[in-house]
Motif scaffolding. Sequence first.
Motif, PDB file in Angstrom:
ATOM      1  N   LEU A   1     -25.743 -45.762 -31.970  1.00  0.00           N
ATOM      2  CA  LEU A   1     -25.010 -44.664 -31.317  1.00  0.00           C
ATOM      3  C   LEU A   1     -25.865 -43.404 -31.236  1.00  0.00           C
ATOM      4  CD1 LEU A   1     -21.536 -45.209 -33.009  1.00  0.00           C
ATOM      5  CD2 LEU A   1     -21.996 -45.423 -30.575  1.00  0.00           C
ATOM      6  N   GLN A   2     -26.629 -43.142 -32.330  1.00  0.00           N
ATOM      7  CA  GLN A   2     -27.489 -41.965 -32.309  1.00  0.00           C
ATOM      8  C   GLN A   2     -28.565 -42.078 -31.223  1.00  0.00           C
ATOM      9  OE1 GLN A   2     -29.027 -41.438 -36.235  1.00  0.00           O
ATOM     10  NE2 GLN A   2     -27.281 -40.245 -36.939  1.00  0.00           N
ATOM     11  N   LYS A   3     -29.122 -43.306 -31.087  1.00  0.00           N
ATOM     12  CA  LYS A   3     -30.121 -43.501 -30.029  1.00  0.00           C
ATOM     13  C   LYS A   3     -29.515 -43.243 -28.652  1.00  0.00           C
ATOM     14  CE  LYS A   3     -32.982 -46.873 -32.473  1.00  0.00           C
ATOM     15  NZ  LYS A   3     -33.385 -48.284 -32.555  1.00  0.00           N
ATOM     16  N   GLU A   4     -28.261 -43.761 -28.457  1.00  0.00           N
ATOM     17  CA  GLU A   4     -27.596 -43.517 -27.176  1.00  0.00           C
ATOM     18  C   GLU A   4     -27.378 -42.024 -26.947  1.00  0.00           C
ATOM     19  OE1 GLU A   4     -24.073 -45.820 -27.244  1.00  0.00           O
ATOM     20  OE2 GLU A   4     -25.109 -47.753 -27.042  1.00  0.00           O
ATOM     21  N   LEU A   5     -27.000 -41.324 -28.052  1.00  0.00           N
ATOM     22  CA  LEU A   5     -26.779 -39.871 -27.951  1.00  0.00           C
ATOM     23  C   LEU A   5     -28.063 -39.168 -27.508  1.00  0.00           C
ATOM     24  CD1 LEU A   5     -24.850 -37.933 -30.747  1.00  0.00           C
ATOM     25  CD2 LEU A   5     -25.832 -36.927 -28.724  1.00  0.00           C
ATOM     26  N   HIS A   6     -29.210 -39.554 -28.141  1.00  0.00           N
ATOM     27  CA  HIS A   6     -30.484 -38.941 -27.764  1.00  0.00           C
ATOM     28  C   HIS A   6     -30.816 -39.218 -26.300  1.00  0.00           C
ATOM     29  CE1 HIS A   6     -31.459 -37.478 -31.706  1.00  0.00           C
ATOM     30  NE2 HIS A   6     -31.433 -38.696 -32.267  1.00  0.00           N
ATOM     31  N   GLN A   7     -30.548 -40.458 -25.885  1.00  0.00           N
ATOM     32  CA  GLN A   7     -30.810 -40.802 -24.487  1.00  0.00           C
ATOM     33  C   GLN A   7     -29.959 -39.966 -23.539  1.00  0.00           C
ATOM     34  OE1 GLN A   7     -30.181 -45.002 -24.229  1.00  0.00           O
ATOM     35  NE2 GLN A   7     -32.056 -45.537 -25.368  1.00  0.00           N
ATOM     36  N   GLU A   8     -28.658 -39.795 -23.933  1.00  0.00           N
ATOM     37  CA  GLU A   8     -27.778 -38.981 -23.089  1.00  0.00           C
ATOM     38  C   GLU A   8     -28.244 -37.533 -23.041  1.00  0.00           C
ATOM     39  OE1 GLU A   8     -23.970 -39.613 -24.756  1.00  0.00           O
ATOM     40  OE2 GLU A   8     -23.681 -41.604 -23.874  1.00  0.00           O
ATOM     41  N   LYS A   9     -28.711 -37.039 -24.207  1.00  0.00           N
ATOM     42  CA  LYS A   9     -29.220 -35.660 -24.224  1.00  0.00           C
ATOM     43  C   LYS A   9     -30.443 -35.519 -23.321  1.00  0.00           C
ATOM     44  CE  LYS A   9     -27.546 -34.288 -28.784  1.00  0.00           C
ATOM     45  NZ  LYS A   9     -27.909 -34.007 -30.170  1.00  0.00           N
ATOM     46  N   ASP A  10     -31.336 -36.524 -23.409  1.00  0.00           N
ATOM     47  CA  ASP A  10     -32.511 -36.488 -22.525  1.00  0.00           C
ATOM     48  C   ASP A  10     -32.082 -36.495 -21.058  1.00  0.00           C
ATOM     49  OD1 ASP A  10     -34.173 -36.520 -24.716  1.00  0.00           O
ATOM     50  OD2 ASP A  10     -34.290 -38.717 -24.771  1.00  0.00           O
ATOM     51  N   ALA A  11     -31.052 -37.332 -20.773  1.00  0.00           N
ATOM     52  CA  ALA A  11     -30.562 -37.398 -19.392  1.00  0.00           C
ATOM     53  C   ALA A  11     -29.989 -36.052 -18.947  1.00  0.00           C
ATOM     54  CB  ALA A  11     -29.499 -38.487 -19.269  1.00  0.00           C
ATOM     55  N   THR A  12     -29.235 -35.388 -19.871  1.00  0.00           N
ATOM     56  CA  THR A  12     -28.665 -34.070 -19.537  1.00  0.00           C
ATOM     57  C   THR A  12     -29.762 -33.051 -19.257  1.00  0.00           C
ATOM     58  OG1 THR A  12     -28.535 -33.664 -21.926  1.00  0.00           O
ATOM     59  CG2 THR A  12     -26.523 -34.402 -20.816  1.00  0.00           C
ATOM     60  N   THR A  13     -30.833 -33.090 -20.097  1.00  0.00           N
ATOM     61  CA  THR A  13     -31.939 -32.141 -19.866  1.00  0.00           C
ATOM     62  C   THR A  13     -32.597 -32.389 -18.510  1.00  0.00           C
ATOM     63  OG1 THR A  13     -33.360 -33.666 -21.094  1.00  0.00           O
ATOM     64  CG2 THR A  13     -32.453 -31.811 -22.308  1.00  0.00           C
ATOM     65  N   LEU A  14     -32.778 -33.681 -18.188  1.00  0.00           N
ATOM     66  CA  LEU A  14     -33.367 -34.007 -16.886  1.00  0.00           C
ATOM     67  C   LEU A  14     -32.483 -33.534 -15.744  1.00  0.00           C
ATOM     68  CD1 LEU A  14     -34.608 -37.611 -17.663  1.00  0.00           C
ATOM     69  CD2 LEU A  14     -36.064 -35.678 -17.118  1.00  0.00           C
ATOM     70  N   LEU A  15     -31.165 -33.733 -15.918  1.00  0.00           N
ATOM     71  CA  LEU A  15     -30.245 -33.304 -14.868  1.00  0.00           C
ATOM     72  C   LEU A  15     -30.236 -31.782 -14.716  1.00  0.00           C
ATOM     73  CD1 LEU A  15     -27.342 -35.756 -15.713  1.00  0.00           C
ATOM     74  CD2 LEU A  15     -28.659 -35.761 -13.607  1.00  0.00           C
ATOM     75  N   LYS A  16     -30.350 -31.086 -15.869  1.00  0.00           N
ATOM     76  CA  LYS A  16     -30.388 -29.620 -15.793  1.00  0.00           C
ATOM     77  C   LYS A  16     -31.619 -29.150 -15.032  1.00  0.00           C
ATOM     78  CE  LYS A  16     -27.673 -28.641 -19.950  1.00  0.00           C
ATOM     79  NZ  LYS A  16     -27.717 -28.173 -21.346  1.00  0.00           N
ATOM     80  N   THR A  17     -32.756 -29.781 -15.361  1.00  0.00           N
ATOM     81  CA  THR A  17     -33.980 -29.403 -14.644  1.00  0.00           C
ATOM     82  C   THR A  17     -33.854 -29.694 -13.145  1.00  0.00           C
ATOM     83  OG1 THR A  17     -34.860 -31.582 -15.217  1.00  0.00           O
ATOM     84  CG2 THR A  17     -35.490 -29.754 -16.628  1.00  0.00           C
ATOM     85  N   GLU A  18     -33.238 -30.842 -12.835  1.00  0.00           N
ATOM     86  CA  GLU A  18     -33.045 -31.180 -11.427  1.00  0.00           C
ATOM     87  C   GLU A  18     -32.090 -30.187 -10.759  1.00  0.00           C
ATOM     88  OE1 GLU A  18     -31.749 -35.193 -11.314  1.00  0.00           O
ATOM     89  OE2 GLU A  18     -33.735 -36.023 -11.792  1.00  0.00           O
ATOM     90  N   LEU A  19     -31.059 -29.722 -11.528  1.00  0.00           N
ATOM     91  CA  LEU A  19     -30.141 -28.716 -10.998  1.00  0.00           C
ATOM     92  C   LEU A  19     -30.892 -27.430 -10.643  1.00  0.00           C
ATOM     93  CD1 LEU A  19     -26.878 -28.968 -13.089  1.00  0.00           C
ATOM     94  CD2 LEU A  19     -27.009 -28.759 -10.638  1.00  0.00           C
ATOM     95  N   GLN A  20     -31.781 -27.014 -11.576  1.00  0.00           N
ATOM     96  CA  GLN A  20     -32.552 -25.806 -11.300  1.00  0.00           C
ATOM     97  C   GLN A  20     -33.407 -25.980 -10.042  1.00  0.00           C
ATOM     98  OE1 GLN A  20     -34.706 -25.129 -14.901  1.00  0.00           O
ATOM     99  NE2 GLN A  20     -32.915 -24.416 -16.048  1.00  0.00           N
ATOM    100  N   GLN A  21     -34.021 -27.180  -9.954  1.00  0.00           N
ATOM    101  CA  GLN A  21     -34.821 -27.442  -8.755  1.00  0.00           C
ATOM    102  C   GLN A  21     -33.966 -27.412  -7.499  1.00  0.00           C
ATOM    103  OE1 GLN A  21     -36.719 -31.165  -9.439  1.00  0.00           O
ATOM    104  NE2 GLN A  21     -38.120 -30.383 -11.019  1.00  0.00           N
ATOM    105  N   MET A  22     -32.728 -27.962  -7.614  1.00  0.00           N
ATOM    106  CA  MET A  22     -31.843 -27.988  -6.452  1.00  0.00           C
ATOM    107  C   MET A  22     -31.407 -26.580  -6.057  1.00  0.00           C
ATOM    108  SD  MET A  22     -31.751 -31.043  -5.491  1.00  0.00           S
ATOM    109  CE  MET A  22     -30.470 -30.912  -4.280  1.00  0.00           C
ATOM    110  N   GLU A  23     -31.213 -25.699  -7.055  1.00  0.00           N
ATOM    111  CA  GLU A  23     -30.863 -24.310  -6.720  1.00  0.00           C
ATOM    112  C   GLU A  23     -31.986 -23.660  -5.916  1.00  0.00           C
ATOM    113  OE1 GLU A  23     -30.015 -22.518 -10.431  1.00  0.00           O
ATOM    114  OE2 GLU A  23     -28.009 -23.404 -10.617  1.00  0.00           O
ATOM    115  N   GLY A  24     -33.251 -23.908  -6.389  1.00  0.00           N
ATOM    116  CA  GLY A  24     -34.376 -23.368  -5.627  1.00  0.00           C
ATOM    117  C   GLY A  24     -34.420 -23.926  -4.219  1.00  0.00           C
ATOM    118  N   LEU A  25     -34.117 -25.236  -4.116  1.00  0.00           N
ATOM    119  CA  LEU A  25     -34.112 -25.869  -2.797  1.00  0.00           C
ATOM    120  C   LEU A  25     -33.004 -25.309  -1.905  1.00  0.00           C
ATOM    121  CD1 LEU A  25     -34.737 -29.537  -3.929  1.00  0.00           C
ATOM    122  CD2 LEU A  25     -36.298 -28.150  -2.584  1.00  0.00           C
TER     123      LEU A  25
END
Length: 684
Positions: A538-562
């Motif tokens: 479960l902890q590994k899944e949590l870390h993976q989800e956190k990594d996914a959230t960070t990636l999505l946040k970065t993509e959100l920032q990129q999308m705002e610039g776009l």
Amino acid sequence: KEEDFEIIDKKHLPDAAELRNEEKAKPEEARWSAPILSLARKASENLALSYGSALKSASLVGLVSKPGSSDSPAKTSTRCHTMEERANLMNMMKLSIKILIQSALSLGRTLDSDFPPLQQFFVVLEHCLKHGLKVKKTFIGQNKSFFGPLELVEKLCPEASDIATSVKNLPELKTAVGRGRAWLYLALMQKKLADYLKVLLDHKHLLSEFYEPDALMMEEEGAVIVGLLVGLNVIDANLCLKGEDLDSQVGVIDFSLYLKETQDSDGKQDGGITAVLDQKHYVEELNRHLRYNFLLCTVADLQNKIDCLEKTNSKLQEELAAATDRIGSLQEEQQQLKQQNELIRERSEKSVEVTKEDTKVELDTYKQSRQGLDEMYSDVWKQLKEEKKIRLELEKELELQIGMKTEMEIAMKLLEKDTHEKQDTLVALRQQLEEVKAINLQMFHKSQNAECSLQQKTEAISSFEGKTNEMMSSMKQMEERLQQAEKARQAAEERCSKMKQELAGRLDSCRQQMAQLDSKCSTLEKELKSEKEQRQALQKELHQEKDATTLLKTELQQMEGLKKELRKLQDEKQELKKVHEEQEQALQEMGLHLSQSKLKMEDIKEVNKALKGHTWLKDDEATHCKQCKKEFSISRRKHHCRNCGDIFCNTCSSNELALPSYPKPVRVCDNCHTLLLQQCSNSS
């Protein structure tokens, strides 16, 4: 071992008077060859004597080990004989290489296989490779060829595979000796003979299968010969292998090439003898020079080896001293541990005796008070079982809580590391934003797809945030449970301290139950391990989800610039639209002017046609319909088109239109009908 030249004592050498008498009795050819052969024998003897003196000097210095009392005279004689052979072969190799290079440079052209110094070089090299070869027994008989070690070069050096394949493909070669000679010819033509032999000498453990330990290729003389062969890279050789019979060639060393050319004196025999003596002195000087160089090389190599051995010996002695110190310290620690074990045993035995005495006293008291305490015993026993169960459950919960706490601490540390890494990634992303500005034009086409993916990713982020909130709430609940468990544990410890005083005499029965409980504990531990593994997953899944959230946040920032860039592009698009609309209006106005001019032109054409008039076909001239090509009959009647004047059937001329020359709508064929309608639409 048979060789092509002999070593003769000085006693057997002929004097000058004997040579003169022999020359008178022999013909001219025999007179010329006799002194050369005798000098060749003397040269080989001088080589052997020079190498013997070199060995003596080396033994005096301490480089060569003297034969001890245990060695038999036969062994020492064989050793000396092999050493003399090696020295003779090495000296002959030096002479042959020197004369080959000199003669090749004087010619100044590529060498053929008929060149005598080149042939003698291959003969001497063949003798060097044959020295010390082991005899291999096969079903056919004994086999002794130098092609076996040369085949190893193909495995050690992949560049030599071409030579091996070409040698094997030659149909004329039937023996291993012929293949070995062909291999040497091809290696010399490639100018890689020294490199291939050096590869062989570097792997002496493989050569030991083919050569004796005292062979020339296994000793230092082999390395010296390989160094001399490097000089042959200056020579260009063009050797033909197809026409030559390499299997049946006889390898005999011709010493006449290594002596200076004598001037032919027909009548003066004394001058020939003096020239021969001069050649003898020349050969002796050459031998001395070669012996001195060989001694210098061997002494320097042996001194380097002695220095290396002394260094390794000192290092090994230091390591031995350190190892002895470690062994002593370990032995002292072992004695201390033994003393501690003995003390622990004595204490445990004393404690066991004390407990035994206490149990005896308690058993006596228990027997006395047993009659009145039977009812109390049953009640207390039930309470004990319940409290034990409660205690075990609390201990399990405590262990779980402690494990959760440690895992939480690890997770917090990991989160801190993640935050630092995210800060670094933010810096990197800021740099990437500058690069993204250059790709804005390409992203304009992908913006519509990106908006759809943005919506999906925002939904995923919201779901991930809900999951993280649930996990945080579960963590808070676990902390509250931990606090409750600690309170319960303290209360249980107080109860246990009270119960220990009363239940000291009931140890025997408790031990039996403890064995059962141990088995249950083992099963519970297994379940605990499985739960821990699930927790880790479960902890590994949590870390993976956190990594996914960070990636999505970065993509959100990129999308705002776009999005910002999209807005700019949309503004530019609107401006371009305005310009486009203005241009379209201008084009429409131009089109109106053009259409009006076209209508005028068509009106003029119609007027011209009306003035000229169409040719009106007669009924007798037409027998078939002009459009469908069907023959006219009583049922299929003829009809004139009022526009073009041709004759059609009823189906092909069923249309009616108003023409300028007729006041009412008139019959018109299908083609004229479509043309007139198009003209009307263009004019409208």
